[in-house]
Design an enzyme around this catalytic site. Structure first.
Site, short mmCIF file in Angstrom:
data_model
loop_
_atom_site.label_atom_id
_atom_site.label_comp_id
_atom_site.label_asym_id
_atom_site.label_seq_id
_atom_site.Cartn_x
_atom_site.Cartn_y
_atom_site.Cartn_z
CD GLN A 97 -2.73 1.21 2.25
OE1 GLN A 97 -2.33 2.01 3.31
NE2 GLN A 97 -4.07 0.94 2.38
CE1 TYR A 177 -2.75 9.47 7.25
CE2 TYR A 177 -4.18 7.41 6.61
CZ TYR A 177 -3.47 8.25 7.48
OH TYR A 177 -3.24 7.66 8.85
NE ARG A 224 -8.37 -0.06 2.89
CZ ARG A 224 -9.19 -1.00 3.79
NH1 ARG A 224 -9.79 -1.96 3.10
NH2 ARG A 224 -8.87 -1.15 4.90
N GLY A 314 -8.14 -7.10 9.57
CA GLY A 314 -7.11 -6.18 10.43
C GLY A 314 -6.63 -7.08 11.83
NE ARG A 315 -9.83 -4.01 15.22
CZ ARG A 315 -11.05 -3.21 15.66
NH1 ARG A 315 -10.88 -2.73 16.92
NH2 ARG A 315 -11.89 -3.04 14.88
#
Length: 361
Positions: A97, A177, A224, A314-315
């Site tokens: 990424q 971002y 993304r 993710g987690r």
């Protein structure tokens, strides 16, 4: 479709549809070079259908947080070569990424350069730096003549990533971002070709995607996005505008055979999720966001219902390096330890045990 069936993305065949989301872990030093820890961390997770690296800066002037790894120079490229080689040696596939932090940065991160953004509007949030946590500064609005440099930095980062042996790149157009800042009317008050209408606000991300695809191949290029995620001061709360903006983006890249589109959204059945599914010919990878931990039943429902072709996790992949195998075979799971997510070191990074080691204990 099953969560554990193969999936073709670009030139790759994934062995399962459990992919690793890009995760901020802050294990690099100031030089941004991946270390032995990065090599082991990503290689441990090689059995995921696809590994996606943490958001990686293509220039020091757009680093977003301390401990972020980069793809801005030869030393960083060489470091990622070690990561890619080890992931491949363990049978995995890995995309990088690439992200520009935009206004979510600080001069202490960018080696003295004022953070850049579509408009001189602060996020109203806090940023973490090498020297502590501070209010996000007011960024400098980019001139129209500077936009090609932003595009070029993504292209150069993508070239380095592929030259380092990674299988492709995921362009970070999400989470507040810079590319997301251009998409959202709350952070983009421009009056040139890159602001105002949905068409203009989608222009920069379109240009980045096309330029990267031209450089490394559309089948090595993914994106993304996180419409309506509303984090880090980048708010999209007008559904009609969201549908128009992202609809235009999808129309403008519809001819590109991208590897995939990764969508972060809290609601699998939302209007924007359905729009993306309908408009994009690329495989869709779905992530339900930061609010809840993705469990097997959630991931299974997304894929089996046809909402998406794969899930980004993710987690649970932080805590379970062999998550796809655990889910497939109903094995016990490690619980993630949030206090270790961002603090550096091996603990909570490379020391979560795999299921086979649990069985042997």
């Amino acid at each position: 479709m099953s969560l554990f069936e193969p999936l073709i993305i670009g030139r790759l065949t994934l062995p399962n549809r459990v992919t690793m989301a890009a995760l901020t872990r802050q294990r690099a030093e100031e030089d941004g070079v991946p270390t032995d820890l990065h090599v082991e961390y990503y290689a441990q997770r090689a059995s995921a259908g696809l590994v996606v690296t943490e958001g990686t800066f293509p220039a020091f002037t757009n680093r977003a947080f301390p401990g972020q790894a980069g793809i801005a120079d030869q030393a960083q490229q060489d470091g990622w070569r070690r990561v890619a080689d080890e992931v491949h040696d363990r049978g995995g596939r890995i995309f990088m990424q690439i992200m520009n932090g935009g206004r979510m940065s600080h001069q202490s991160l960018t080696r003295g350069v004022v953070p850049e953004a579509p408009s001189a509007i602060a996020s109203g949030t806090r940023v973490h730096t090498f020297d502590g946590t501070f209010d996000a500064p007011v960024p400098r609005a980019l001139g129209t003549d500077e936009i090609p440099r932003i595009v070029s930095e993504f292209v150069e980062g993508a070239r380095r990533a592929v030259d380092a042996g990674l299988d492709g790149v995921e362009i970070h157009g999400a989470n507040g971002y810079i590319l997301h800042e251009f998409l959202a009317p709350t952070s983009n008050h421009r009056t040139d070709l890159y602001g105002g209408s949905p068409e203009n606000r989608a222009r920069l991300l379109t240009e980045v995607i096309r330029a990267v695809a031209d450089e490394v191949g559309a089948d090595r290029t993914a994106v993304r996005i996180s419409p309506e995620h509303n984090v880090q001061g980048t708010v999209e709360d007008d559904e009609a505008d969201v549908l128009a903006t992202y609809g235009r983006l999808l129309d403008d890249i519809a001819d590109l055979p991208l590897a995939y589109i990764s969508l972060l959204h809290k609601e699998p059945q939302s209007a924007i999720t359905r729009l993306i599914r309908e408009k994009s010919p690329a495989p869709l990878v779905f992530n339900t966001g930061f609010g809840e931990v993705t469990q097997r039943e959630d991931a299974t429902a997304v894929v089996e219902s046809g909402i998406a072709d794969a899930v980004a996790v993710g987690r649970m992949l932080i805590a379970n390096p062999d998550l796809a195998q655990r889910w497939e075979h109903g094995l016990s799971l490690n619980d993630p330890e949030p206090s270790t997510f961002y603090r550096g070191g091996a603990h909570g990074y490379t020391d979560y045990p795999a299921a086979e080691r649990i069985a042997q204990a």
